[in-house]
Design a protein around this motif. Structure first.
Motif, short mmCIF file in Angstrom:
data_model
loop_
_atom_site.label_atom_id
_atom_site.label_comp_id
_atom_site.label_asym_id
_atom_site.label_seq_id
_atom_site.Cartn_x
_atom_site.Cartn_y
_atom_site.Cartn_z
N LEU A 174 -15.43 -92.49 2.00
CA LEU A 174 -14.64 -91.31 2.34
C LEU A 174 -15.34 -90.51 3.42
CD1 LEU A 174 -16.19 -88.65 0.91
CD2 LEU A 174 -15.36 -89.80 -1.13
N THR A 175 -14.58 -89.60 4.01
CA THR A 175 -15.15 -88.62 4.93
C THR A 175 -14.97 -87.25 4.30
OG1 THR A 175 -13.07 -88.40 6.15
CG2 THR A 175 -14.66 -90.02 6.97
N VAL A 176 -15.96 -86.40 4.47
CA VAL A 176 -15.89 -85.04 3.90
C VAL A 176 -16.53 -84.08 4.91
CG1 VAL A 176 -18.04 -85.40 2.58
CG2 VAL A 176 -16.45 -83.59 1.89
N ASN A 177 -15.88 -82.96 5.14
CA ASN A 177 -16.39 -81.95 6.06
C ASN A 177 -17.84 -81.63 5.69
OD1 ASN A 177 -17.06 -79.05 6.80
ND2 ASN A 177 -15.12 -79.30 7.89
N ARG A 178 -18.70 -81.69 6.69
CA ARG A 178 -20.13 -81.51 6.49
C ARG A 178 -20.48 -80.17 5.85
NH1 ARG A 178 -22.64 -83.24 11.86
NH2 ARG A 178 -21.47 -85.10 11.36
N PHE B 285 -21.50 -91.09 -5.21
CA PHE B 285 -21.39 -91.30 -3.76
C PHE B 285 -22.69 -90.88 -3.08
CE2 PHE B 285 -16.96 -91.35 -4.82
CZ PHE B 285 -16.36 -92.15 -3.84
N GLU B 286 -23.02 -91.61 -2.03
CA GLU B 286 -24.19 -91.28 -1.22
C GLU B 286 -23.77 -91.18 0.24
OE1 GLU B 286 -27.24 -94.16 -1.90
OE2 GLU B 286 -27.31 -93.76 -4.05
N LYS B 287 -24.39 -90.25 0.94
CA LYS B 287 -24.12 -90.12 2.37
C LYS B 287 -24.71 -91.33 3.09
CE LYS B 287 -25.33 -87.20 6.29
NZ LYS B 287 -25.96 -85.93 6.69
N THR B 288 -23.89 -91.95 3.94
CA THR B 288 -24.37 -93.11 4.69
C THR B 288 -24.53 -92.81 6.17
OG1 THR B 288 -22.11 -93.96 4.96
CG2 THR B 288 -23.40 -94.79 3.07
N ARG B 289 -23.76 -91.84 6.67
CA ARG B 289 -23.89 -91.45 8.08
C ARG B 289 -23.06 -90.21 8.35
NH1 ARG B 289 -20.44 -95.73 7.81
NH2 ARG B 289 -18.56 -95.69 9.07
N GLU B 290 -23.12 -89.74 9.57
CA GLU B 290 -22.33 -88.59 10.00
C GLU B 290 -21.36 -89.05 11.08
OE1 GLU B 290 -25.17 -85.69 11.33
OE2 GLU B 290 -25.82 -85.24 9.28
N GLN B 291 -20.26 -88.30 11.23
CA GLN B 291 -19.26 -88.66 12.22
C GLN B 291 -18.62 -87.39 12.76
OE1 GLN B 291 -16.16 -91.79 11.39
NE2 GLN B 291 -14.91 -89.98 11.05
N VAL C 171 -12.02 -81.14 16.34
CA VAL C 171 -12.82 -82.25 15.87
C VAL C 171 -12.97 -82.16 14.35
CG1 VAL C 171 -14.16 -82.46 18.01
CG2 VAL C 171 -15.05 -81.06 16.14
N MET C 172 -13.24 -83.30 13.76
CA MET C 172 -13.63 -83.34 12.35
C MET C 172 -15.11 -83.70 12.35
SD MET C 172 -10.39 -84.95 10.22
CE MET C 172 -10.91 -86.61 10.50
N ASP C 173 -15.92 -82.81 11.82
CA ASP C 173 -17.36 -82.98 11.76
C ASP C 173 -17.71 -83.33 10.31
OD1 ASP C 173 -19.95 -82.99 12.70
OD2 ASP C 173 -20.17 -80.81 12.65
N ASP C 174 -17.83 -84.63 10.03
CA ASP C 174 -17.87 -85.10 8.66
C ASP C 174 -19.12 -85.88 8.31
OD1 ASP C 174 -15.26 -84.16 8.16
OD2 ASP C 174 -14.36 -86.05 8.81
N ASP C 175 -19.40 -85.90 7.00
CA ASP C 175 -20.32 -86.87 6.41
C ASP C 175 -19.46 -88.03 5.93
OD1 ASP C 175 -22.56 -85.28 6.77
OD2 ASP C 175 -22.60 -84.56 4.69
N ILE C 176 -19.97 -89.23 6.06
CA ILE C 176 -19.33 -90.40 5.48
C ILE C 176 -20.14 -90.75 4.23
CG2 ILE C 176 -18.72 -92.82 5.79
CD1 ILE C 176 -18.32 -92.13 8.77
N MET C 177 -19.43 -90.85 3.11
CA MET C 177 -20.08 -91.13 1.84
C MET C 177 -19.45 -92.38 1.24
SD MET C 177 -20.35 -87.26 0.25
CE MET C 177 -21.69 -87.65 -0.89
N GLU C 178 -20.25 -93.10 0.44
CA GLU C 178 -19.69 -94.27 -0.23
C GLU C 178 -20.36 -94.50 -1.57
OE1 GLU C 178 -21.59 -98.33 1.28
OE2 GLU C 178 -20.72 -97.20 2.94
N ARG C 179 -19.65 -95.24 -2.39
CA ARG C 179 -20.19 -95.70 -3.68
C ARG C 179 -19.70 -97.13 -3.88
NH1 ARG C 179 -19.21 -93.91 -8.84
NH2 ARG C 179 -18.44 -95.89 -9.51
N GLN C 180 -20.52 -97.89 -4.53
CA GLN C 180 -20.15 -99.26 -4.83
C GLN C 180 -19.15 -99.27 -5.99
OE1 GLN C 180 -21.06 -102.02 -2.94
NE2 GLN C 180 -21.75 -100.32 -1.67
N ILE C 181 -18.19 -100.17 -5.90
CA ILE C 181 -17.24 -100.34 -7.00
C ILE C 181 -17.89 -101.21 -8.04
CG2 ILE C 181 -15.03 -101.37 -7.67
CD1 ILE C 181 -13.99 -100.64 -4.88
N ALA C 182 -17.93 -100.69 -9.25
CA ALA C 182 -18.51 -101.45 -10.35
C ALA C 182 -17.61 -101.28 -11.55
CB ALA C 182 -19.92 -100.93 -10.67
#
Length: 170
Positions: free
Chosen positions: A119-123, A137-143, A152-163
């Motif tokens: 997902l993306t979420v506003n920083r 979820f963990e932050k993986t990068r910024e965008q 502009v959308m100034d976001d963190d990209i976060m992800e979690r593994q599906i388990a």
């Protein structure tokens, strides 16, 4: 309390999502974004026309959250080659902290079954970032993405593994 996920399939359900977006965005984002950017983003990404297009042409799946028969929020996502992109997750303030986000993630995991949810979420959206972290979820990068209209959308990209069977309450 009865909580249901209602797949968004009809024009009426799409309209409910757009009405909820207007209400939730104007309340939640007023300290993060200008009024002009909120209005622009609602029109471009959260309007009835935008939601219908996402469902019909971009393979998005939307569901409404209903609590005791009343719509209190919604989420939208689409499968991708690595799992799923959670594009939208919006809940009225009074209905937050009732496990609705976990329900959304569980639904996406059931449908996807593998990979990751990202997902993306506003920083600057610290409350949402904290909630996503609690759900693994963990932050993986910024965008920083230009979205038109001079915004502009100034976001963190976060992800979690599906388990399967994962504890989403972490």
């Amino acid at each position: 309390m009865e909580v249901r996920l209602v797949p968004v399939e009809t024009s009426e359900e799409i309209a409910r999502c757009a009405v909820l977006a207007e209400e939730i965005w104007r309340e939640h984002y007023r300290t993060l974004l200008s009024e002009e950017q909120i209005t622009y983003m609602l029109k471009m990404f959260q309007s009835e026309t935008a939601i219908r297009e996402q469902i019909e042409r971009e393979n998005y799946r939307y569901s409404l959250f209903e609590v005791d028969g009343e719509p209190v929020g919604y989420f939208g996502w689409r499968p991708d080659e690595e799992g799923a992109f959670l594009s939208k997750l919006y809940v009225r303030r009074a209905a937050r902290r009732q496990g609705l986000a976990r329900m959304a993630l569980e639904e996406i995991e059931r449908e996807t079954g593998k990979g990751r949810i990202w997902l993306t979420v506003n920083r600057e959206n610290s409350g949402s970032i904290a909630a996503y972290r609690r759900m693994g979820f963990e932050k993986t990068r910024e965008q920083c993405a230009e979205i038109g209209g001079g915004f502009v959308m100034d976001d963190d990209i976060m992800e979690r593994q599906i388990a399967r069977g994962a504890d989403l309450t972490r």
